[in-house]
Design a protein around this motif. Structure first.
Motif, PDB file in Angstrom:
ATOM      1  N   LEU A  78      25.417  52.422  51.703  1.00  0.00           N
ATOM      2  CA  LEU A  78      24.815  52.947  50.479  1.00  0.00           C
ATOM      3  C   LEU A  78      23.502  52.222  50.228  1.00  0.00           C
ATOM      4  O   LEU A  78      23.403  51.017  50.449  1.00  0.00           O
ATOM      5  CB  LEU A  78      25.755  52.719  49.279  1.00  0.00           C
ATOM      6  CG  LEU A  78      25.197  53.056  47.888  1.00  0.00           C
ATOM      7  CD1 LEU A  78      25.039  54.568  47.730  1.00  0.00           C
ATOM      8  CD2 LEU A  78      26.107  52.505  46.786  1.00  0.00           C
ATOM      9  N   VAL A  79      22.491  52.957  49.776  1.00  0.00           N
ATOM     10  CA  VAL A  79      21.223  52.358  49.349  1.00  0.00           C
ATOM     11  C   VAL A  79      21.109  52.541  47.835  1.00  0.00           C
ATOM     12  O   VAL A  79      21.312  53.636  47.311  1.00  0.00           O
ATOM     13  CB  VAL A  79      20.013  53.009  50.040  1.00  0.00           C
ATOM     14  CG1 VAL A  79      18.702  52.467  49.459  1.00  0.00           C
ATOM     15  CG2 VAL A  79      20.055  52.770  51.545  1.00  0.00           C
ATOM     16  N   ASP A 101      24.069  57.699  51.446  1.00  0.00           N
ATOM     17  CA  ASP A 101      23.663  58.089  50.097  1.00  0.00           C
ATOM     18  C   ASP A 101      22.621  57.126  49.543  1.00  0.00           C
ATOM     19  O   ASP A 101      22.632  55.931  49.851  1.00  0.00           O
ATOM     20  CB  ASP A 101      24.867  58.101  49.148  1.00  0.00           C
ATOM     21  CG  ASP A 101      25.798  59.277  49.396  1.00  0.00           C
ATOM     22  OD1 ASP A 101      25.337  60.288  49.971  1.00  0.00           O
ATOM     23  OD2 ASP A 101      26.986  59.183  49.021  1.00  0.00           O
ATOM     24  N   ILE A 102      21.743  57.669  48.692  1.00  0.00           N
ATOM     25  CA  ILE A 102      20.727  56.862  48.008  1.00  0.00           C
ATOM     26  C   ILE A 102      20.912  57.058  46.511  1.00  0.00           C
ATOM     27  O   ILE A 102      20.848  58.175  46.011  1.00  0.00           O
ATOM     28  CB  ILE A 102      19.299  57.284  48.421  1.00  0.00           C
ATOM     29  CG1 ILE A 102      19.127  57.218  49.945  1.00  0.00           C
ATOM     30  CG2 ILE A 102      18.264  56.410  47.718  1.00  0.00           C
ATOM     31  CD1 ILE A 102      17.857  57.880  50.447  1.00  0.00           C
ATOM     32  N   TRP A 103      21.154  55.952  45.804  1.00  0.00           N
ATOM     33  CA  TRP A 103      21.298  55.977  44.350  1.00  0.00           C
ATOM     34  C   TRP A 103      20.165  55.183  43.714  1.00  0.00           C
ATOM     35  O   TRP A 103      19.679  54.212  44.284  1.00  0.00           O
ATOM     36  CB  TRP A 103      22.608  55.326  43.901  1.00  0.00           C
ATOM     37  CG  TRP A 103      23.873  55.970  44.350  1.00  0.00           C
ATOM     38  CD1 TRP A 103      24.021  57.113  45.078  1.00  0.00           C
ATOM     39  CD2 TRP A 103      25.197  55.489  44.088  1.00  0.00           C
ATOM     40  NE1 TRP A 103      25.345  57.382  45.285  1.00  0.00           N
ATOM     41  CE2 TRP A 103      26.093  56.404  44.687  1.00  0.00           C
ATOM     42  CE3 TRP A 103      25.707  54.385  43.403  1.00  0.00           C
ATOM     43  CZ2 TRP A 103      27.477  56.226  44.620  1.00  0.00           C
ATOM     44  CZ3 TRP A 103      27.072  54.216  43.336  1.00  0.00           C
ATOM     45  CH2 TRP A 103      27.954  55.131  43.938  1.00  0.00           C
ATOM     46  N   TRP A 184      16.853  60.034  41.558  1.00  0.00           N
ATOM     47  CA  TRP A 184      17.877  59.274  42.286  1.00  0.00           C
ATOM     48  C   TRP A 184      19.212  59.212  41.523  1.00  0.00           C
ATOM     49  O   TRP A 184      19.967  58.273  41.690  1.00  0.00           O
ATOM     50  CB  TRP A 184      17.389  57.853  42.548  1.00  0.00           C
ATOM     51  CG  TRP A 184      16.127  57.717  43.357  1.00  0.00           C
ATOM     52  CD1 TRP A 184      14.952  57.177  42.948  1.00  0.00           C
ATOM     53  CD2 TRP A 184      15.918  58.084  44.725  1.00  0.00           C
ATOM     54  NE1 TRP A 184      14.022  57.200  43.960  1.00  0.00           N
ATOM     55  CE2 TRP A 184      14.590  57.756  45.070  1.00  0.00           C
ATOM     56  CE3 TRP A 184      16.732  58.684  45.698  1.00  0.00           C
ATOM     57  CZ2 TRP A 184      14.057  57.992  46.330  1.00  0.00           C
ATOM     58  CZ3 TRP A 184      16.194  58.927  46.952  1.00  0.00           C
ATOM     59  CH2 TRP A 184      14.877  58.574  47.255  1.00  0.00           C
ATOM     60  N   ALA A 185      19.482  60.193  40.650  1.00  0.00           N
ATOM     61  CA  ALA A 185      20.714  60.155  39.842  1.00  0.00           C
ATOM     62  C   ALA A 185      21.510  61.449  40.007  1.00  0.00           C
ATOM     63  O   ALA A 185      21.636  62.238  39.071  1.00  0.00           O
ATOM     64  CB  ALA A 185      20.370  59.916  38.375  1.00  0.00           C
ATOM     65  N   PRO A 186      22.085  61.678  41.185  1.00  0.00           N
ATOM     66  CA  PRO A 186      22.706  62.983  41.468  1.00  0.00           C
ATOM     67  C   PRO A 186      23.947  63.306  40.651  1.00  0.00           C
ATOM     68  O   PRO A 186      24.235  64.482  40.424  1.00  0.00           O
ATOM     69  CB  PRO A 186      23.042  62.891  42.966  1.00  0.00           C
ATOM     70  CG  PRO A 186      23.121  61.423  43.262  1.00  0.00           C
ATOM     71  CD  PRO A 186      22.108  60.781  42.364  1.00  0.00           C
ATOM     72  N   SER A 187      24.713  62.314  40.189  1.00  0.00           N
ATOM     73  CA  SER A 187      25.969  62.650  39.510  1.00  0.00           C
ATOM     74  C   SER A 187      25.925  62.438  38.006  1.00  0.00           C
ATOM     75  O   SER A 187      26.933  62.626  37.322  1.00  0.00           O
ATOM     76  CB  SER A 187      27.136  61.855  40.116  1.00  0.00           C
ATOM     77  OG  SER A 187      27.070  60.499  39.723  1.00  0.00           O
TER      78      SER A 187
END
Length: 480
Positions: A78-79, A101-103, A184-187
């Motif tokens: 994870l990044v 995944d990138i958060w 960078w905030a998909p959820s």
């Protein structure tokens, strides 16, 4: 994942790469390390400050790589990135190719909320090109007036990670989100959210206006109660239409005119609600008076309506909206009245660093001596000057890209007198104020609304605003 559900991640032994030291990277690295993750921090810079920060993290057992933010460490699962890192950086391209995944820091905060055993507070989120900070602070003031435990957090300077992991328990959070953070905030799934406006900004980062708007629109994804949009800016309503929201979530507009059903607006100097009332076809609820908004400039009234809409979506009573707006005090350098000298008002809106913000600022006054200029960041000024020409008594220009504004004035307002200061030292502000005072007449407003960034002459817009205020106060003393 529904809005109120809390994500659980087993961090023990998970290889996480944190991209960037600084205000978001260091708290992220610490939080992940505390949860058992194997954290590697990568950072482009390798200066003295970065080395000091790295030493602190390494003492905890966190690996830090300075001067190499481009290479994806082996075994990364994870990044987690600082919001300012551009999406086309080699590190992210490598992560995408590896299926990692990138958060961003906002995504991490969203995933970690409730992780320390506290109740996960719902988020009321605000984004837009201009007005975010003011609206979020107004919203927090309204929520506080309603007796709710809240804080203004996010891009406003208070870390979301600190808010969700600290000891303080909140009933609801007022969250400012930038387009970088939303990318960078998909959820992220807010209770309710607002997009205040859309104008070209940060296009070098996003690549296009369409990509910028799409990232702003992410704030509506999964909303449960309300998607608040600007009725005067159809692009914001388009984003609501495109959003995938929870069943029952409503589109709520705000307007400076009389509101229709499911809108908040203004009638005879009163802020009214036709959205969160029992019979919105025929009834409106009085919330506050325009005079309760500080300052009562048109774009700030729009901010107040957006804040009120989010608060009402959360069930706040009308009296708390009024009290919260009355209690609110704007941040410095945002349409801040500095002084009246010889019947001329001097107003500091140094925060107006782009044409969209300056357009709103100029619209707040009838007769203006405008102080402008700085770093244009690729902006053009024809539309801004055309819209403001009738309000301009005179213009004082300073800064590296002042010629671009001067050319627009020559094309669209040739009769307006212009003083062009051929200097970019910080002392130029005092001379600018003196020239503006000579151009002004009783009843005018001398307005610092630069439409440009400040870094050609000042450290930031705060320092530019302070220089203006200092020059105005010095003039007030000599004319007393």
């Amino acid at each position: 994942m529904g809005s109120q559900e809390v994500s659980t991640v087993d961090w023990q032994g998970k290889h996480v790469t944190v991209a960037g030291l600084g205000v978001s990277g260091i708290p992220a690295a610490r939080a992940l390390h505390e949860r058992g993750a194997l954290v590697t921090v990568v950072n482009d810079g390798d200066d003295e400050r970065a080395r000091a920060q790295a030493a602190e993290l390494e003492a905890l057992g966190i690996t830090v790589r300075l001067g190499d933010g481009a290479t994806l460490p082996p075994s990364t699962e994870l990044v987690v990135t600082a919001p300012g890192w551009q999406p086309d950086k080699p590190l992210f391209l490598a992560a995408a190719e590896a299926g990692v995944d990138i958060w961003g820091d906002v995504e991490l905060a969203w995933r970690l909320r409730g992780d320390n055993g506290k109740k996960a507070a719902p988020w009321l989120a605000v984004t837009g090109t201009n007005g975010k900070t003011t609206t979020v602070r107004m919203l927090a003031s309204i929520l506080e007036a309603a007796g709710l435990r809240t804080a203004a957090v996010g891009n406003i300077g208070v870390s979301l990670l600190h808010a969700v992991l600290g000891e303080q328990e909140y009933d609801v959070l007022a969250v400012e989100l930038s387009s970088y953070q939303l990318h960078w905030a998909p959820s992220l799934r807010a209770h309710s959210a607002a997009v205040l406006n859309l104008a070209p900004d940060h296009l070098d980062w996003h690549g296009s206006m369409e990509a910028y708007a799409a990232d702003k629109g992410r704030v509506y994804e999964g909303n449960t109660v309300a998607c608040v949009y600007n009725a005067a800016d159809p692009a914001t309503e388009d984003l609501v239409r495109e959003a995938d929201v929870e069943e029952g979530c409503r589109a709520i507009g705000f307007t400076l005119g009389a509101p229709g059903p499911s809108q908040l607006g203004v009638v005879d100097g009163i802020l009214v609600d036709r959205a969160f009332v029992k019979n919105r076809q025929k009834q409106a609820q009085e919330l506050a008076e325009v005079s309760d908004v500080n300052p009562p400039a048109p774009h700030n009234i729009a901010n107040a309506l957006a804040a009120a809409a989010l608060a009402r979506a959360f069930g706040v009573e009308p009296a708390a909206v009024r009290d919260g707006l009355r209690n609110f005090r704007p941040d410095a350098h945002r349409i801040e009245h500095v002084a009246d000298i010889d019947e001329v008002a001097y107003v500091d809106d140094s925060k107006a660093t782009n044409t969209h913000a300056t357009e709103a600022s100029l619209a707040a006054y009838d007769s203006i001596v405008w102080i402008a200029g700085g770093l244009a960041k690729g902006a053009t000024f024809d539309e801004l000057v055309t819209g403001a020409a009738k309000r301009l008594r005179g213009v004082v220009l300073m800064g590296a890209d002042r010629a671009l504004i001067h050319e627009a004035l020559t094309r669209h307002a040739p009769e307006v007198p212009v003083v062009d200061l051929d200097r970019t030292d910080t002392g130029a502000m005092s001379e600018a104020v003196e020239h503006a005072a000579r151009l002004a007449r009783p009843g005018d407003t001398v307005l610092l609304a630069p439409a440009c960034a400040s870094m050609d002459m000042f450290t930031n817009y705060n320092k530019r605003g302070e220089a203006f205020a200092d020059a105005v106060r010095a003039r007030a003393e000599t004319s007393a």
